[in-house]
Structures are given as C-alpha cells and as structure tokens.
Design an enzyme around this catalytic site. Structure first.
Site, mmCIF file in Angstrom:
data_model
loop_
_atom_site.group_PDB
_atom_site.id
_atom_site.type_symbol
_atom_site.label_atom_id
_atom_site.label_comp_id
_atom_site.label_asym_id
_atom_site.label_seq_id
_atom_site.Cartn_x
_atom_site.Cartn_y
_atom_site.Cartn_z
ATOM 1 N N LYS A 214 0.810 -1.219 0.000
ATOM 2 C CA LYS A 214 0.000 0.000 0.000
ATOM 3 C C LYS A 214 0.847 1.274 0.000
ATOM 4 O O LYS A 214 2.055 1.251 0.234
ATOM 5 C CB LYS A 214 -0.971 -0.019 1.181
ATOM 6 C CG LYS A 214 -2.131 -0.988 0.968
ATOM 7 C CD LYS A 214 -3.161 -0.919 2.076
ATOM 8 C CE LYS A 214 -4.354 -1.831 1.774
ATOM 9 N NZ LYS A 214 -5.337 -1.839 2.872
ATOM 10 N N ARG A 248 -3.417 -9.937 5.238
ATOM 11 C CA ARG A 248 -3.888 -10.055 3.853
ATOM 12 C C ARG A 248 -2.778 -9.557 2.938
ATOM 13 O O ARG A 248 -2.414 -8.377 2.999
ATOM 14 C CB ARG A 248 -5.166 -9.238 3.671
ATOM 15 C CG ARG A 248 -5.766 -9.275 2.273
ATOM 16 C CD ARG A 248 -7.029 -8.413 2.213
ATOM 17 N NE ARG A 248 -7.619 -8.396 0.883
ATOM 18 C CZ ARG A 248 -7.257 -7.556 -0.078
ATOM 19 N NH1 ARG A 248 -6.313 -6.643 0.147
ATOM 20 N NH2 ARG A 248 -7.841 -7.605 -1.264
#
Length: 274
Positions: A214, A248
């Site tokens: 991210k 995740r």
C-alpha cells in the site's frame, strides 16, 4: 473461529489471506489474473506457498477507482469462486461491499465476506451475512480524514459497524476487525494504526491487517508498488507481534516465512544453563 470447513486458532497463530484480484485495474496486480486460467494458476501457487484463505476481489478499491456495476463484479468473481471450490479444499473470501455481489459469491461457495465499508455502505449487507451465517471482516473506513481524536474516533466508527452487525443478528464469534490501513487516513494515521495495532484487541475479536504494497509503504520508502515487499513484511512482523489473527497479502511465500520466523522467536523460552 471456523471459516468454511477449517478451524482457525486465533491467538495462537497468524494466518495468511492471499489476495486474488480478478480486475483489470487494481493498484498492484491489475490485469494479471483476470482470466480463469491465470487466476487458477495463481490460486494454486498461493496454496502451495501456504495461504490459509483466498480473498477474491472483482472491483479495484484503489484511490480514485471507478466503481463498476454489481452485475459486472458478479460476472468477474463468481466463476473464479466456483472453480476454486471445485478444485481446492480452502476457504474463500469475497472482497466486496455490495450485498448482491456477496450473495451471489456465497451461493457460488464463498465462506467469508470481506467488507471494506464495515457493513455501512450497503444496508442489506449485514442481513446477507446473517442469512448465510458466514464470518465477516468489518473494516474501518470513512470518506474523509477529519478526525478529532484519531484512534478513538476509529474505535467509535468500528463500534457503529459492530452495532449494525449485532442488530442484524450476526454472531460475535463470526466477526473479524480490520483497522483499514490505507482507507480514510493520512500517511501519519496509517503509520499510527500499525504502531498501535494491539489497541484493536480491546474488542476481543480477531484482527486482520491489510497493508500489502500500500501507499503507506510506498510513501515511507519512496518506492513504486513493485518494490514494496520488504516494507510489507515488516508490517506483517508487527502484526504478529501485536496479536493479529490474519494478514492479507499479495506475496504469500515471503509473508508465510516472515510469520514463521517471528512466531518461532516469540515462542522461544531460551536455553538456560543448568
């Protein structure tokens, strides 16, 4: 916690949710797995590398993404889910915030709903989760970064989602919480979330950490999305140390190894001389 036909020993091990984006435009791997053949090849690879759950997403949720119709999303994810359940004995999660998509995915065999809007976007989502009696991941999200007391406000937002779940009759033991790194937060807020992950344990529910590749990592290290694996693994190690039940990730192999090493260190009693 039971997901599909498997029991997850929350508190004793951090499990890996492998990301399968069957989209043309996801920020990291858009277009890589949006055919049945390529998707199934990647599922096989992730399972062999140690994935505990496969998370299937049909719409990119990257910043400034373009929303697609429910029907298009259904057409992307349902055939993949059916094929995964046909070929493999592994729990499958549907990554969606739309109740109709969740319903069709669950009909196709999905075992878990991963809702990035924490049951708040679609008023019917909670009732679908209840109807199919499956676990749900409630993620923190909001459409702005205006907080008074940041972490306390995040906790209050999550309490609202939990109240929605309670009113719908979703059992507490079916709920996972996600702090929502990368959603409705500045870089500094995202870093604070990871630094204070243990505070999310106050709810007594499993916590899922989703930081893989991210912008928090890219901005901190000034690296493109293709070079964020080391940063992701650091956050995974932090997640293990702070009690997260799940991470995740895109790169299953690297993160499985990071978890195994971290847990071995944490469990070591030391060799004391007699």
């Amino acid at each position: 916690m039971r997901i599909g036909n498997r029991d997850f020993a929350i508190g004793k091990h951090t499990y890996v949710m492998g990301i399968l984006n069957v989209t043309p435009d996801s920020f990291s791997d858009g277009g890589s797995f949006n055919s049945l053949e390529r998707a199934m090849s990647h599922v096989k690879e992730m399972i062999e590398e140690g994935a505990d759950i496969i998370d299937v997403g049909g719409e990119s949720t990257r910043p400034n993404h373009v929303q697609i119709t429910e029907q298009e999303e259904i057409e992307r994810v349902v055939p993949i889910i059916r094929e995964i359940k046909k070929q493999y004995d592994i729990p499958v999660s549907i990554d969606t915030y739309k109740a109709n998509v969740a319903r069709e995915a669950l009909k196709a065999g999905a075992d878990f709903v991963n809702d990035i809007w924490g049951l708040k976007y679609d008023v019917n989502m909670a009732s679908v989760v209840k109807e199919y009696d499956v676990p749900v991941c409630i993620m923190h999200n909001r459409d702005n970064t205006e907080y008074g007391d940041f972490l306390n406000d995040v906790m209050e937002d999550l309490k609202e989602s939990l109240e929605i779940a309670k009113k719908a009759g979703i059992r507490e033991e079916q709920i996972v919480l996600d702090p929502g790194v990368g959603f409705g937060k500045t870089l500094e807020m995202n870093l604070e979330c990871v630094n204070r992950l243990e505070e999310f344990n106050r709810f007594g529910l499993p916590v899922l950490l989703g930081t893989s590749r991210k912008s928090m990592i890219g901005l901190t290290l000034d690296l493109p999305v293709t070079e964020r694996e080391e940063g992701t693994m650091v956050t995974t190690v932090m997640g293990v140390m702070k009690g997260c039940g799940f991470v995740r990730v895109h790169n299953v192999k690297a993160n499985v190894r990071a978890i195994k090493m971290t847990e071995a260190i944490l469990k070591a009693n030391g060799n004391k001389k007699k």
